[in-house]
Enzyme design. Structure first.
Site, PDB file in Angstrom:
ATOM      1  N   ARG A  51       0.813  -1.223   0.000  1.00  0.00           N
ATOM      2  CA  ARG A  51       0.000   0.000   0.000  1.00  0.00           C
ATOM      3  C   ARG A  51       0.848   1.277   0.000  1.00  0.00           C
ATOM      4  O   ARG A  51       0.441   2.299   0.537  1.00  0.00           O
ATOM      5  CB  ARG A  51      -0.959   0.035   1.205  1.00  0.00           C
ATOM      6  CG  ARG A  51      -2.070  -0.983   1.136  1.00  0.00           C
ATOM      7  CD  ARG A  51      -3.161  -0.531   0.193  1.00  0.00           C
ATOM      8  NE  ARG A  51      -4.126  -1.589  -0.022  1.00  0.00           N
ATOM      9  CZ  ARG A  51      -5.250  -1.721   0.664  1.00  0.00           C
ATOM     10  NH1 ARG A  51      -5.551  -0.858   1.588  1.00  0.00           N
ATOM     11  NH2 ARG A  51      -6.065  -2.717   0.393  1.00  0.00           N
ATOM     12  N   ARG A  55      -3.456   6.349   0.069  1.00  0.00           N
ATOM     13  CA  ARG A  55      -3.936   7.523   0.784  1.00  0.00           C
ATOM     14  C   ARG A  55      -2.935   8.199   1.705  1.00  0.00           C
ATOM     15  O   ARG A  55      -3.192   9.294   2.182  1.00  0.00           O
ATOM     16  CB  ARG A  55      -5.213   7.167   1.546  1.00  0.00           C
ATOM     17  CG  ARG A  55      -6.397   7.054   0.608  1.00  0.00           C
ATOM     18  CD  ARG A  55      -7.614   6.544   1.298  1.00  0.00           C
ATOM     19  NE  ARG A  55      -7.389   5.171   1.726  1.00  0.00           N
ATOM     20  CZ  ARG A  55      -8.290   4.432   2.349  1.00  0.00           C
ATOM     21  NH1 ARG A  55      -9.459   4.952   2.653  1.00  0.00           N
ATOM     22  NH2 ARG A  55      -8.011   3.200   2.692  1.00  0.00           N
ATOM     23  N   ARG A  64      -6.769  11.245  -7.268  1.00  0.00           N
ATOM     24  CA  ARG A  64      -7.950  10.393  -7.173  1.00  0.00           C
ATOM     25  C   ARG A  64      -9.235  11.190  -6.943  1.00  0.00           C
ATOM     26  O   ARG A  64     -10.320  10.604  -6.984  1.00  0.00           O
ATOM     27  CB  ARG A  64      -7.757   9.397  -6.022  1.00  0.00           C
ATOM     28  CG  ARG A  64      -6.990   8.124  -6.371  1.00  0.00           C
ATOM     29  CD  ARG A  64      -7.801   7.177  -7.252  1.00  0.00           C
ATOM     30  NE  ARG A  64      -9.197   7.074  -6.848  1.00  0.00           N
ATOM     31  CZ  ARG A  64      -9.626   6.392  -5.808  1.00  0.00           C
ATOM     32  NH1 ARG A  64      -8.813   5.702  -5.075  1.00  0.00           N
ATOM     33  NH2 ARG A  64     -10.899   6.389  -5.500  1.00  0.00           N
ATOM     34  N   ASP A 100      -6.497  -3.474  -7.598  1.00  0.00           N
ATOM     35  CA  ASP A 100      -7.099  -4.035  -6.396  1.00  0.00           C
ATOM     36  C   ASP A 100      -7.378  -5.500  -6.645  1.00  0.00           C
ATOM     37  O   ASP A 100      -7.542  -5.917  -7.792  1.00  0.00           O
ATOM     38  CB  ASP A 100      -8.398  -3.303  -6.032  1.00  0.00           C
ATOM     39  CG  ASP A 100      -8.837  -3.661  -4.618  1.00  0.00           C
ATOM     40  OD1 ASP A 100      -8.336  -3.029  -3.663  1.00  0.00           O
ATOM     41  OD2 ASP A 100      -9.633  -4.600  -4.465  1.00  0.00           O
ATOM     42  N   TYR A 175     -14.621 -12.405   0.045  1.00  0.00           N
ATOM     43  CA  TYR A 175     -15.394 -11.225  -0.386  1.00  0.00           C
ATOM     44  C   TYR A 175     -16.651 -11.643  -1.153  1.00  0.00           C
ATOM     45  O   TYR A 175     -17.728 -11.071  -0.971  1.00  0.00           O
ATOM     46  CB  TYR A 175     -14.534 -10.288  -1.246  1.00  0.00           C
ATOM     47  CG  TYR A 175     -13.590  -9.454  -0.405  1.00  0.00           C
ATOM     48  CD1 TYR A 175     -14.066  -8.447   0.420  1.00  0.00           C
ATOM     49  CD2 TYR A 175     -12.217  -9.675  -0.420  1.00  0.00           C
ATOM     50  CE1 TYR A 175     -13.204  -7.688   1.206  1.00  0.00           C
ATOM     51  CE2 TYR A 175     -11.348  -8.926   0.358  1.00  0.00           C
ATOM     52  CZ  TYR A 175     -11.851  -7.933   1.174  1.00  0.00           C
ATOM     53  OH  TYR A 175     -11.002  -7.181   1.961  1.00  0.00           O
TER      54      TYR A 175
END
Ligand code: CP3
Length: 368
Positions: A51, A55, A64, A100, A175
């Site tokens: 990561r 962010r 973004r 992702d 998921y």
């Protein structure tokens, strides 16, 4: 006028006329990351962060703005720029492809979204055999944007390796079956134990999708791949070996012929490390709950390792971070190969300057 040619020597030619063999351009194949993954000698311990693109970087948040995550992942220029940001800023030894784990599922037509602050959410969870009809095979023509983005990146990165990745079948299944992020994976475990045949059919489909996503990236030029089985630490070892490992192995086997080292990572997997290596990885990722020394003992020296600074420690005073980074680098010297990383992804509130400092410290204090 030069001297006459000496007997027995090739005739002298003016510099401009001499055929020149340019020195081979440094290749990602010779990078510290790829060499460490293969257990070859390195000039320093390579470092990157799970990561690292994301962010924690203001330049990421700016790019973004107003672009939904899945749309960003389908836009090659944006993917390339976001992937490059942490390489430029921190000087890390590898880029991780910005995408992702659910991107290949969306590409085969699964109705899902990535909800900010939540994660992937699947419109209709997978629970029955007829749900398999909604999970066709992934073929490269379904992900042309991925190929394009990898090609752009490889051209831009030069000698810096690009790591491609995919989610492993168990984590993807979680998921799909839960419908979103889950603490307990109760529907997933109920399916696994209640209908093992359906579970294995789902696992095989997901292994095809995951393996094919890895293969597309490796064929487009990625120098290494990482299989993320983030949530597999929820399984006891016997269940892992029966229900998850065969499908992870099949995903990893999809790139076995492509000369790309394979990193296999999960969270809370102290009890599973040897089985995760045996699934067909060259490098086993270690989270922050287990020391590298303990991990190496469990792996019996068979694999290179990646890890394992606790991402929360990046919020501690620098002296504490520095001591832990140095200790991890030292522990890693006992491994056949060590890639420095966090024990899981960079937390969004992390000060990016600390990541830059950690990168420099690892590279400097591990210099051979
Ligand atoms: O440097 C990198 O690692 C970037 C690429 C990357 C992303 N997701 C970008 C992303 C990678 C390798 C992933 C993998 C991924 N996605 C995993 C495996 C790694 C892990 O963390 O264990 C998992 C489990 C997912 C599923 C997922 N996607 C989650 C849990 C989230 C976070 C949700 C949130 O908002 O907190 C996402 C979304 C996501 N994936 C973001 C990014 C940068 C945040 C979306 C945004 O910025 O709007």
């Amino acid at each position: 006028m030069g001297r006459p040619d000496a007997p027995g020597r090739p005739p002298r030619v003016a510099c401009e006329d001499r055929p020149v063999t340019p020195p081979a351009a440094p290749s990602p194949r010779d990078s510290a990351l790829v060499r460490a993954a293969r257990g070859e000698a390195v000039t320093h311990t390579p470092v990157w962060f799970m990561r690292q693109a994301g962010r924690s970087l203001p330049e990421y948040r700016a790019l973004r703005e107003g672009v939904p995550m899945l749309e960003a992942c389908r836009t090659p220029d944006l993917v390339a720029e976001v992937t490059l940001q942490p390489v430029r800023r921190h000087g890390v030894d590898a880029a991780i492809f910005f995408s992702d784990i659910v991107v290949p599922l969306a590409a085969v037509g699964v109705d899902l979204d990535i909800v900010p602050g939540v994660g992937p959410v699947v419109a209709e969870p997978f629970r029955t055999r007829k749900d398999l009809d909604r999970l066709p095979e992934l073929t490269p023509d379904l992900v042309p944007d991925i190929t394009r983005a990898v090609e752009l990146l490889v051209a831009e990165l030069g000698p810096t390796p690009l790591i491609g990745f995919a989610g492993a079948p168990f984590t993807l299944a979680s998921y799909l079956v839960e419908g979103g992020p889950s603490k307990n994976h109760e529907h997933t475990k109920a399916l696994m134990h209640g209908d093992p045949t359906l579970w294995h059919d789902l696992g095989s489909r997901l292994a095809q999708i995951s393996g094919s996503f890895l293969r597309v990236q490796a064929q487009a030029g990625a120098s290494a791949v990482q299989l993320f089985d983030s949530w597999v630490g929820a399984l006891p070892r016997a269940d892992y070996e029966q229900f998850a490992q065969p499908h992870a192995a099949s995903a990893l086997a999809a790139v076995a012929d492509l000369d790309v080292p394979r990193i296999h990572f999960g969270v809370g997997t102290g009890e599973l490390l040897a089985s995760m290596g045996a699934a067909g990885a060259e490098v086993v990722g270690v989270d922050y709950r287990l020391s590298l020394t303990d991990a190496l003992a469990r792996l019996d020296g068979r694999y290179a390792v990646q890890g394992n600074l606790d991402p929360a420690l990046l919020f501690a005073p620098w002296e504490a971070i520095e001591a832990k980074v140095r200790a991890i680098v030292q522990e890693g010297l006992a491994a056949p190969g060590h890639i420095f990383n966090l024990g899981h992804g960079v937390l969004p509130a992390t000060d990016p300057d600390v990541l830059t400092q950690v990168t420099a410290l690892v590279q400097e204090c591990s210099r051979r």
